[in-house]
Design an enzyme around this catalytic site. Structure first.
Site, short mmCIF file in Angstrom:
data_model
loop_
_atom_site.label_atom_id
_atom_site.label_comp_id
_atom_site.label_asym_id
_atom_site.label_seq_id
_atom_site.Cartn_x
_atom_site.Cartn_y
_atom_site.Cartn_z
N ASP A 21 0.83 -1.21 0.00
CA ASP A 21 0.00 0.00 0.00
C ASP A 21 0.86 1.26 0.00
O ASP A 21 1.85 1.36 0.75
CB ASP A 21 -0.85 -0.04 1.29
N GLU B 63 13.79 -14.12 1.22
CA GLU B 63 14.08 -15.28 2.07
C GLU B 63 13.20 -16.46 1.67
O GLU B 63 13.39 -17.58 2.13
CB GLU B 63 13.80 -14.94 3.55
C1 NOJ Z 1 -4.36 3.15 -0.64
C2 NOJ Z 1 -5.56 2.32 -0.32
O1 NOJ Z 1 -5.93 1.64 -1.49
C3 NOJ Z 1 -6.63 3.26 0.18
O2 NOJ Z 1 -7.86 2.60 0.31
C4 NOJ Z 1 -6.18 3.85 1.48
O3 NOJ Z 1 -7.09 4.86 1.88
C5 NOJ Z 1 -4.79 4.49 1.36
N1 NOJ Z 1 -3.87 3.72 0.58
C6 NOJ Z 1 -4.18 4.63 2.72
O4 NOJ Z 1 -3.85 3.37 3.24
#
Ligand code: NOJ
Length: 560
Positions: A229, A284
């Site tokens: 993310d 790993e």
């Molecule tokens: C990207 C995620 O897809 C989204 O849903 C989220 O609000 C932000 N990153 C923060 O984690």
């Protein structure tokens, strides 16, 4: 290179008929050319009737994905977060990285799901939320308890400026001020997303070490990798410099809504060190995938993802295509840029929808959904399908108030419509978000209808699995087949395919004599077209929004 310079390299002048991008993949990794299905667990299938999708629900519906008679045949699933979370950002605010939130089930349920997926040859990716934790995570509750606390430096803290002002002008990804004053310790903490999501300080070596343990926890349970993310947000300027409002040099990002260029808190060079730390852990294990989410222009994609032999991520999403308007020119441009700027020998992860964006059947038009499927599943790279797009789900109404996403992203998160009943076969209880239109679009009806969108997805995925050219071949854009036409070839060894998409809402014809001496139809986005060899290459009619995948016989004496 300036954005304008990149344009002219990636987009050949009209007199050039084609450009070749990418090279044949030498060593094959499972994700190259794969099809990944994004599951938003809250909205996929609810097994216990509480109205919230859960892990046993996913397990009960695996036939839809792979290994059943009517399966889509995808290679992997990516599960959006199901970890413990106060849900300020619907799971992207994690308060315990190594447990399943009770509404989704238990660790045992996850183990059972991984085992069942693997038994079907389906890989499993989890979401790694690495830029920030929840403000309820014990690391942060400790950090904010005192300036001297054990975890204080795991986050970004700064003294108030003169008159108590924010330490600098940085804004969140959503456009609000990125600092919040903590009254107890009288310092501001940084949050690049909601205030309930304080940013981790990856410059503190304890953070990569703790996150490495999180990764190992799941990798030891057998997961095949992570979607990482907001990876472009993890690096920050340690001096906390103000962002400029004017720049003398070209910059790949547009200014944010406050008019500042996010020079110091986004896409920083130091991010490479964070990625390296993640790669060390992933390496790993055998054959694990790190797929990055970075809302960066194509020019920057190569900074995030390499070819697997280096210490970058293995893949990164291309968002230029996802955000393009439905038209052959911007589509062709975005695709060419995504391919041209990927690391040599690699290609992006492509998607048209996800849990953050409006569904593409709503943005592009429901009538465009079949052609969008044909485009998505014939690109060089990795194709990512978002829950529900395979049946043409459209946006719901964004909810307001508690229990709803403050940014209105609920509209693309409504439950998957399994059948035509009012609860869509999603839950025996009251679904956490209203179903949109299960009677119009649902899996049960479409599974047995050869003319349905779901059947088209299934056929295209089958074709992709069977064709080395579609999975791994080079892609060559063709620019002169006519207005409104998006086209490319895919080739590997002796296999030569043409993908042609009439993105216009008018019929047209194309002439293929310059590039082929024969053509055979492999797939079409509009049903009713006769299969087999095409009789007249001079005048191939295309219906509005019709796309074809053709196997070509090259013209005598020519090399495509
Ligand atoms: C990207 C995620 O897809 C989204 O849903 C989220 O609000 C932000 N990153 C923060 O984690």
């Amino acid at each position: 290179m300036s954005v304008a310079g990149a344009w002219s390299q990636a987009w050949p002048p009209a007199r050039r008929a084609s450009v070749t991008i990418g090279h044949n993949v030498q060593s094959e990794h499972w994700w190259q050319g794969a099809v990944i299905y994004q599951i938003y667990p809250r909205s996929f299938a609810d097994a216990n009737g509480d109205g919230i999708g859960d892990l046993p629900g996913i397990l009960s519906r695996l036939d839809h994905l792979r290994g059943g008679p009517m399966s889509l045949g995808v290679d992997a699933v990516w599960l959006s977060p199901f970890f413990k979370s106060p849900l300020a950002d619907f799971g992207y605010d994690v308060s315990d990285y190594t447990d399943v939130a009770p509404e989704y089930g238990s660790l045992d349920d996850l183990d059972a799901l991984i085992a069942a997926c693997h038994a079907r040859g389906l890989r499993v990716l989890l979401d790694l939320v690495a830029n920030h934790t929840s403000d309820q995570h014990p690391w942060f509750t400790d950090a904010r308890s005192s300036r001297a606390s054990r975890h204080r430096d795991w986050y970004w803290w700064a003294d108030p400026g003169p008159d108590g002002a924010s330490p600098n002008d940085w804004t969140t990804a959503f456009g609000d001020p990125a600092w919040l004053l903590d009254e107890v310790t009288n310092q501001y903490f940084l949050h690049s997303f909601f205030a309930e999501q304080p940013d981790l300080n990856w410059a503190n070596p304890e953070v990569p070490s703790a996150m490495g343990e999180v990764m190992r926890f799941w990798l030891n349970r057998g997961v095949d990798g992570f979607r990482v993310d907001a990876i472009d947000a993890v690096g920050k300027d340690p001096e906390l410099s103000d962002n400029p409002r004017e720049l003398r040099r070209p910059f790949p990002f547009a200014p944010d809504p406050a008019g500042q260029y996010r020079l110091w808190n986004r896409d920083r060079p130091v991010t490479a060190q964070v990625v390296r730390a993640m790669r060390r852990v992933a390496d790993e294990y055998e054959d694990r995938l790190l797929l990055g989410e970075a809302y960066v222009p194509a020019e920057r994609m190569g900074a995030y993802a390499g070819d697997g032999s280096d210490d970058r991520l293995h893949l990164v999403f291309d968002f230029e295509l996802l955000l393009s308007e439905w038209d052959a020119d911007p589509f062709g441009h975005a695709i060419a840029r995504g391919l041209a700027y990927s690391a040599p020998g690699t290609a992006p992860a492509w998607a048209f929808s996800n849990h953050d964006q409006r569904r593409h059947a709503s943005r592009f038009g429901l009538d465009a959904a079949p052609l969008a499927a044909l485009i998505l599943l014939t690109l060089r790279g990795t194709s990512v399908i978002y829950t529900g797009e395979e049946i043409g789900m459209v946006d719901g109404e964004p909810g307001t108030g508690p229990g709803h996403d403050p940014l209105g992203r609920d509209r693309s998160r409504s439950p998957l419509q399994w059948d035509g009943s009012p609860s869509g076969g999603f839950s025996s209880g009251r679904p956490w978000l209203p179903l949109v239109d299960p009677e119009r679009a649902n899996v049960e009806d479409q599974a047995h209808d050869p003319g349905s969108l779901l059947s088209l997805y299934r056929r295209l995925i089958e074709l992709r699995s069977a064709s080395a050219a579609l999975r791994r071949g080079e892609q060559r854009m063709l620019y002169d087949l006519g207005p409104g036409i998006l086209a490319w070839t895919r080739s590997l060894g002796g296999e030569q395919l043409l993908v042609v998409a009439n993105m216009a809402r008018q019929p047209t014809t194309i002439d293929l004599r310059a590039i082929a001496s024969g053509a055979r139809l492999l797939a079409a986005s509009v049903s009713g077209r006769e299969g087999g060899a095409l009789r007249d290459l001079r005048r191939i009619p295309l219906a509005p929004l019709e796309g074809l995948v053709l196997e070509l016989t090259p013209p005598h004496g020519s090399v495509l």
